[in-house]
Design a protein around this motif. Structure first.
Motif: not given
Length: 234
Positions: A110-120, A122-135
């Motif tokens: 079993x897992x915490x839905x709040x923890x899952x949301x936080x981890x999701x 975090x991964x989505x923020x990485x997508x935005x950051x990586x795209x912005x750093x591609x110059x």
């Protein structure tokens, strides 16, 4: 908006995850088995290995028609799409196998839905950051410097309009992944994407192909993905 695919055969749990992740920035797609997930990720469109317009996958391992690792391994042949495994398999060997197979995160039930949301998130923020750093990108005969707005093919400069530059950057930053027409419209014509003329996008794609492709009528790089939009072919 980010599209999240939830591959989970327990409908009540899948609905609960959707409820926890429900947000104006999230478009949630559900699949109950490997077959459904495969159809969503790898649509029949004449391009081998194209990944549909999904940004993150939440993947159960114990599915009615097989092990989720099969889908993960297939996905990793074509894409770095973030995958979070969500499973009851909590043995150390299971976790190691999942991560070594290409998962970005591993959460046991079993897992915490709040923890899952936080981890999701975090991964989505990485997508935005990586795209912005591609110059700068070097792809075959191409060299694209997005910040300097310099574009070359085989050493010869290509002059692009602002719209063509935006379109090119989105496609290249999602190399090998289909990008929906709706997302392209929103990203390129930010202020009023939903009201822009329906022909604006295909016209922009046509003009970009004429400058990028050797044979625009049979494009090698900017491909149509039937039922979705366009992609930069790997």
């Amino acid at each position: 908006m980010f599209r999240i695919l939830i591959v989970e055969d327990d409908r009540a749990l899948s609905d609960g995850i959707c409820l926890a992740l429900q947000d104006k920035e999230h478009d949630l797609v559900q699949a109950e088995d490997l077959k459904q997930a495969d159809q969503i990720l790898f649509r029949e469109n004449g391009i081998n290995g194209v990944v549909g317009d999904i940004d993150l996958v939440i993947l159960d391992l114990n599915l009615p028609d097989g092990n989720g690792l099969e889908l993960l391994k297939k996905l990793r042949k074509y894409s770095k799409l973030p995958v979070i495994i969500l499973t009851a398999n909590d043995m150390e060997v299971d976790i190691v196998t999942g991560l070594e197979s290409g998962a970005d995160d591993y959460i046991t039930k079993p897992f915490s839905l709040m923890v899952l949301r936080a981890r999701v998130n975090a991964r989505l923020r990485n997508i935005v950051t990586e795209a912005q750093t591609i110059s700068r990108v070097d792809l075959g005969p191409f060299r694209f410097s997005f910040e300097e707005m310099e574009y070359f093919r085989d050493g010869e400069e290509i002059i692009l309009s602002r719209t063509e530059q935006k379109l090119l950057r989105i496609l290249v930053c999602n190399c090998g992944k289909a990008v929906s027409k709706e997302r392209l419209l929103d990203a390129i014509w930010t202020d009023n994407g939903e009201f822009v003329d329906a022909n604006a996008l295909p016209v922009a794609v046509k003009r970009l192909r004429e400058k990028i492709e050797t044979n625009p009528s049979e494009p090698e790089y900017i491909k149509n993905v039937y039922g979705i939009g366009y992609m930069w072919n790997v």
